[in-house]
Design a protein around this motif. Structure first.
Motif, PDB file in Angstrom:
ATOM      1  N   GLY A 143       0.836  -1.199   0.000  1.00  0.00           N
ATOM      2  CA  GLY A 143       0.000   0.000   0.000  1.00  0.00           C
ATOM      3  C   GLY A 143       0.868   1.245   0.000  1.00  0.00           C
ATOM      4  N   TYR A 144       0.311   2.327  -0.523  1.00  0.00           N
ATOM      5  CA  TYR A 144       1.014   3.612  -0.519  1.00  0.00           C
ATOM      6  C   TYR A 144       0.119   4.631   0.183  1.00  0.00           C
ATOM      7  N   THR A 145       0.737   5.438   1.015  1.00  0.00           N
ATOM      8  CA  THR A 145      -0.034   6.505   1.642  1.00  0.00           C
ATOM      9  C   THR A 145       0.167   7.768   0.813  1.00  0.00           C
ATOM     10  N   VAL A 146      -0.935   8.309   0.323  1.00  0.00           N
ATOM     11  CA  VAL A 146      -0.841   9.478  -0.565  1.00  0.00           C
ATOM     12  C   VAL A 146      -1.753  10.592  -0.053  1.00  0.00           C
ATOM     13  N   ARG A 147      -1.398  11.809  -0.414  1.00  0.00           N
ATOM     14  CA  ARG A 147      -2.239  12.942  -0.023  1.00  0.00           C
ATOM     15  C   ARG A 147      -3.389  13.047  -1.016  1.00  0.00           C
ATOM     16  N   LYS A 155      -4.809   5.766   2.027  1.00  0.00           N
ATOM     17  CA  LYS A 155      -3.995   4.590   1.699  1.00  0.00           C
ATOM     18  C   LYS A 155      -4.503   3.982   0.390  1.00  0.00           C
ATOM     19  N   VAL A 156      -3.591   3.818  -0.563  1.00  0.00           N
ATOM     20  CA  VAL A 156      -3.946   3.153  -1.824  1.00  0.00           C
ATOM     21  C   VAL A 156      -3.405   1.730  -1.746  1.00  0.00           C
ATOM     22  N   GLU A 157      -4.308   0.750  -1.863  1.00  0.00           N
ATOM     23  CA  GLU A 157      -3.869  -0.650  -1.806  1.00  0.00           C
ATOM     24  C   GLU A 157      -3.471  -1.081  -3.218  1.00  0.00           C
ATOM     25  N   ALA A 158      -2.185  -1.034  -3.517  1.00  0.00           N
ATOM     26  CA  ALA A 158      -1.732  -1.366  -4.880  1.00  0.00           C
ATOM     27  C   ALA A 158      -1.756  -2.875  -5.117  1.00  0.00           C
ATOM     28  N   LEU A 159      -1.399  -3.660  -4.121  1.00  0.00           N
ATOM     29  CA  LEU A 159      -1.454  -5.127  -4.244  1.00  0.00           C
ATOM     30  C   LEU A 159      -2.181  -5.684  -3.027  1.00  0.00           C
ATOM     31  N   GLY A 192      -3.546  -5.814 -17.557  1.00  0.00           N
ATOM     32  CA  GLY A 192      -4.542  -5.289 -16.622  1.00  0.00           C
ATOM     33  C   GLY A 192      -4.707  -3.807 -16.867  1.00  0.00           C
ATOM     34  N   ALA A 193      -5.803  -3.271 -16.335  1.00  0.00           N
ATOM     35  CA  ALA A 193      -6.113  -1.849 -16.543  1.00  0.00           C
ATOM     36  C   ALA A 193      -5.079  -0.967 -15.849  1.00  0.00           C
ATOM     37  N   ASN A 194      -5.088   0.321 -16.163  1.00  0.00           N
ATOM     38  CA  ASN A 194      -4.208   1.273 -15.493  1.00  0.00           C
ATOM     39  C   ASN A 194      -4.477   1.228 -13.986  1.00  0.00           C
ATOM     40  N   GLY A 195      -3.403   1.205 -13.233  1.00  0.00           N
ATOM     41  CA  GLY A 195      -3.544   1.233 -11.772  1.00  0.00           C
ATOM     42  C   GLY A 195      -3.891  -0.106 -11.156  1.00  0.00           C
ATOM     43  N   SER A 196      -3.813  -1.193 -11.926  1.00  0.00           N
ATOM     44  CA  SER A 196      -4.207  -2.496 -11.365  1.00  0.00           C
ATOM     45  C   SER A 196      -3.087  -3.142 -10.540  1.00  0.00           C
ATOM     46  N   GLY A 197      -1.876  -2.588 -10.601  1.00  0.00           N
ATOM     47  CA  GLY A 197      -0.805  -3.094  -9.734  1.00  0.00           C
ATOM     48  C   GLY A 197       0.335  -3.799 -10.466  1.00  0.00           C
ATOM     49  N   LYS A 198       0.340  -3.734 -11.787  1.00  0.00           N
ATOM     50  CA  LYS A 198       1.350  -4.465 -12.580  1.00  0.00           C
ATOM     51  C   LYS A 198       2.770  -3.969 -12.274  1.00  0.00           C
ATOM     52  N   SER A 199       2.954  -2.653 -12.358  1.00  0.00           N
ATOM     53  CA  SER A 199       4.310  -2.111 -12.141  1.00  0.00           C
ATOM     54  C   SER A 199       4.751  -2.328 -10.700  1.00  0.00           C
ATOM     55  N   THR A 200       3.809  -2.203  -9.782  1.00  0.00           N
ATOM     56  CA  THR A 200       4.153  -2.418  -8.367  1.00  0.00           C
ATOM     57  C   THR A 200       4.659  -3.839  -8.182  1.00  0.00           C
ATOM     58  N   LEU A 201       3.965  -4.790  -8.796  1.00  0.00           N
ATOM     59  CA  LEU A 201       4.385  -6.191  -8.667  1.00  0.00           C
ATOM     60  C   LEU A 201       5.809  -6.370  -9.191  1.00  0.00           C
ATOM     61  N   LEU A 202       6.096  -5.788 -10.358  1.00  0.00           N
ATOM     62  CA  LEU A 202       7.441  -5.946 -10.925  1.00  0.00           C
ATOM     63  C   LEU A 202       8.504  -5.263 -10.058  1.00  0.00           C
ATOM     64  N   ARG A 203       8.168  -4.086  -9.526  1.00  0.00           N
ATOM     65  CA  ARG A 203       9.147  -3.387  -8.672  1.00  0.00           C
ATOM     66  C   ARG A 203       9.456  -4.207  -7.428  1.00  0.00           C
ATOM     67  N   LEU A 204       8.427  -4.847  -6.886  1.00  0.00           N
ATOM     68  CA  LEU A 204       8.661  -5.659  -5.682  1.00  0.00           C
ATOM     69  C   LEU A 204       9.491  -6.891  -6.022  1.00  0.00           C
ATOM     70  N   ASN A 215       2.529  -5.393 -20.509  1.00  0.00           N
ATOM     71  CA  ASN A 215       2.174  -4.736 -21.759  1.00  0.00           C
ATOM     72  C   ASN A 215       0.670  -4.578 -21.829  1.00  0.00           C
ATOM     73  N   HIS A 216       0.232  -3.413 -22.316  1.00  0.00           N
ATOM     74  CA  HIS A 216      -1.217  -3.184 -22.389  1.00  0.00           C
ATOM     75  C   HIS A 216      -1.849  -3.874 -23.583  1.00  0.00           C
ATOM     76  N   ALA A 217      -1.026  -4.212 -24.575  1.00  0.00           N
ATOM     77  CA  ALA A 217      -1.587  -4.800 -25.796  1.00  0.00           C
ATOM     78  C   ALA A 217      -1.716  -6.315 -25.652  1.00  0.00           C
TER      79      ALA A 217
HETATM   80  N1  LIG Z   1       4.981   5.308  -5.530  1.00  0.00           N
HETATM   81  C1  LIG Z   1       3.659   5.356  -5.408  1.00  0.00           C
HETATM   82  N2  LIG Z   1       3.067   6.242  -4.600  1.00  0.00           N
HETATM   83  C2  LIG Z   1       1.730   6.277  -4.461  1.00  0.00           C
HETATM   84  N3  LIG Z   1       0.873   5.466  -5.094  1.00  0.00           N
HETATM   85  C3  LIG Z   1       1.391   4.567  -5.925  1.00  0.00           C
HETATM   86  C4  LIG Z   1       2.806   4.448  -6.126  1.00  0.00           C
HETATM   87  N4  LIG Z   1       3.034   3.449  -7.008  1.00  0.00           N
HETATM   88  C5  LIG Z   1       1.826   2.965  -7.339  1.00  0.00           C
HETATM   89  N5  LIG Z   1       0.843   3.634  -6.701  1.00  0.00           N
HETATM   90  C6  LIG Z   1      -0.606   3.383  -6.803  1.00  0.00           C
HETATM   91  O1  LIG Z   1      -0.790   1.981  -6.758  1.00  0.00           O
HETATM   92  C7  LIG Z   1      -1.768   1.569  -7.696  1.00  0.00           C
HETATM   93  C8  LIG Z   1      -1.142   0.562  -8.663  1.00  0.00           C
HETATM   94  O2  LIG Z   1      -0.202   1.250  -9.467  1.00  0.00           O
HETATM   95  P1  LIG Z   1       0.703   0.529 -10.564  1.00  0.00           P
HETATM   96  O3  LIG Z   1       1.605   1.567 -11.149  1.00  0.00           O
HETATM   97  O4  LIG Z   1       1.319  -0.669  -9.971  1.00  0.00           O
HETATM   98  O5  LIG Z   1      -0.391   0.082 -11.620  1.00  0.00           O
HETATM   99  P2  LIG Z   1      -0.200  -0.413 -13.129  1.00  0.00           P
HETATM  100  O6  LIG Z   1      -1.122  -1.555 -13.300  1.00  0.00           O
HETATM  101  O7  LIG Z   1       1.232  -0.633 -13.427  1.00  0.00           O
HETATM  102  O8  LIG Z   1      -0.724   0.846 -13.926  1.00  0.00           O
HETATM  103  P3  LIG Z   1      -0.363   1.354 -15.426  1.00  0.00           P
HETATM  104  O9  LIG Z   1      -0.934   0.344 -16.362  1.00  0.00           O
HETATM  105  O10 LIG Z   1      -1.083   2.664 -15.505  1.00  0.00           O
HETATM  106  O11 LIG Z   1       1.120   1.508 -15.529  1.00  0.00           O
HETATM  107  C9  LIG Z   1      -2.279   2.842  -8.365  1.00  0.00           C
HETATM  108  O12 LIG Z   1      -3.454   3.245  -7.698  1.00  0.00           O
HETATM  109  C10 LIG Z   1      -1.163   3.834  -8.136  1.00  0.00           C
HETATM  110  O13 LIG Z   1      -1.672   5.129  -8.066  1.00  0.00           O
END
Ligand SMILES: Nc1ncnc2c1ncn2[C@@H]1O[C@H](COP(=O)(O)OP(=O)(O)OP(=O)(O)O)[C@@H](O)[C@H]1O
Length: 352
Positions: free
Chosen positions: A23-27, A51-55, A72-84, A215-217
């Motif tokens: 999760g990320y805490t955001v303003r 709190k945004v629950e990314a995964l 997956g759609a934008n914001g579904s957590g793909k990049s977060t998963l890869l970063r972790l 990849n989105h495609a």
């Molecule tokens: N560093 C961060 N700080 C705050 N919120 C974050 C951060 N990284 C990701 N999030 C939030 O976590 C959720 C998942 O984001 P993530 O980038 O993993 O999605 P995604 O599936 O890769 O999206 P996209 O397809 O748009 O790249 C989103 O709501 C995003 O706003």
């Protein structure tokens, strides 16, 4: 639908993700209710923290030699998963183990815009942990794979984003990582690069490497991957054959784009109902018991794998499909980032 358990895969695990939450805490400037303090905050426009629950409980096991697409759609957590998985960030909860330190494309090799593509090839290879001799020996191959032609001698700052991605991709593949994470579009518009990138990826997979590709495609996932994971709202909602998962995702996203939200919702529910979810459990891991993963001993890791129909999860007890005994280490946070040279040092490295 054929259950994957009927075609048990005995390749050893390369990455294990067990019940990971992040999760990320955001303003947020969203108004927070009608109480007096909330009204004062709203009036002052200071916002509140949210709190945004990314995964939200992601589990999966990637095997050696698997090419896994993540859609997956934008914001579904793909990049977060890869970063972790790469160890760039640490999960709030859950376990991530990898056979080798994964390479996240674009992060591991920090390239310098003022330098030419060719100079960046050397710099990138060194940043990926190669010796100067190794960097020299793969240079021509990287230049060929990038398919940049004469542009390789021009400063990287003038490259289009597609050209930079190609170069980063070529460098990452040249380093022959055992686990490669790609979180950006690989240009498919250019036939030369598409063919060469596929060839390079196949070479890596044949050496039992493991690739994750966000990849989105859906078409790219279908063409390149053998398995796909569909993420939605921080969860894996479908995991299986790339052709099938990507097709369902394509149909769902087309309906969303057309504003056919009722149909889209039905498709989503259908995917959840018919799909399967991979569950893994780390039974015993010697390395995890060590307090500092950087110095952990490689030891025996016992991992159990389950395949559950989504509809019955988490109620039904499904027999363990397979128990792996392997040696894996917890993913080490930021291990590669520390090696990325700063601009001045980068030039020093190139002069050597
Ligand atoms: N560093 C961060 N700080 C705050 N919120 C974050 C951060 N990284 C990701 N999030 C939030 O976590 C959720 C998942 O984001 P993530 O980038 O993993 O999605 P995604 O599936 O890769 O999206 P996209 O397809 O748009 O790249 C989103 O709501 C995003 O706003």
């Amino acid at each position: 639908m054929e259950r994957r358990s009927e075609t048990t895969d005995y390749r050893a695990p390369a990455v294990v993700v067990e019940d990971v939450h992040m999760g990320y805490t955001v303003r947020t400037s969203k108004p927070k209710g009608r109480s007096l303090p909330a009204r004062v905050l709203n009036r002052l426009n200071l916002g509140t923290m949210e709190k945004v629950e990314a995964l939200r409980g992601v589990s999966l096991m990637a095997r050696q030699g698997e090419f896994i697409g993540v859609i997956g759609a934008n914001g579904s957590g793909k990049s977060t998963l890869l970063r972790l998985i790469a160890g760039v960030e640490r999960p709030d909860h859950g376990i991530i183990l990898a056979q080798r330190q994964p390479t996240l494309l674009g992060v591991n090799a920090a390239l310098q815009p003022a330098l030419s593509g060719a100079a960046n090839v050397r710099l990138g290879c060194l940043a990926m942990g190669m010796t100067p001799e190794q960097a020299e020996s793969v240079k021509n191959e990287v230049v060929r794979l990038s398919a940049l032609g004469d542009a390789i001698n021009r400063p990287m700052g003038g490259y289009s984003s597609g050209m930079s991605s190609r170069l980063r991709f070529a460098i990452a593949v040249a380093a022959r990582p055992k686990i490669l994470l790609i979180d950006e579009a690989l240009s498919t518009g250019d036939a030369t690069f598409a063919a060469r990138s596929e060839e390079a990826m196949n070479a890596m997979l044949s050496e039992a490497g493991t690739v994750f590709l966000v990849n989105h495609a859906a078409k790219v996932i279908q063409e390149m991957c053998d398995r796909a994971i569909w993420m939605h709202d921080g969860k894996v909602i479908m995991d299986g054959d790339a052709e099938e998962v990507a097709e369902k995702y394509r149909w769902w996203s087309w309906n969303v784009a057309q504003g056919e939200l009722v149909t889209a919702q039905k498709l989503l529910e259908d995917a959840v109902e018919k799909g399967e979810m991979q569950e893994v459990r780390v039974v015993d891991d010697l390395a995890l018991k060590d307090t500092d993963p950087r110095h952990a001993r490689r030891g025996r890791t016992e991992v159990e794998e389950y395949r559950r129909p989504q509809t019955t999860w988490p109620g039904l007890d499904v027999p363990v499909e397979r128990t792996f005994e392997t040696d894996m280490l917890p993913v080490v946070t930021d291990v590669r980032l520390e090696q990325v040279p700063q601009p001045r040092r980068a030039r020093d490295v190139l002069r050597n």
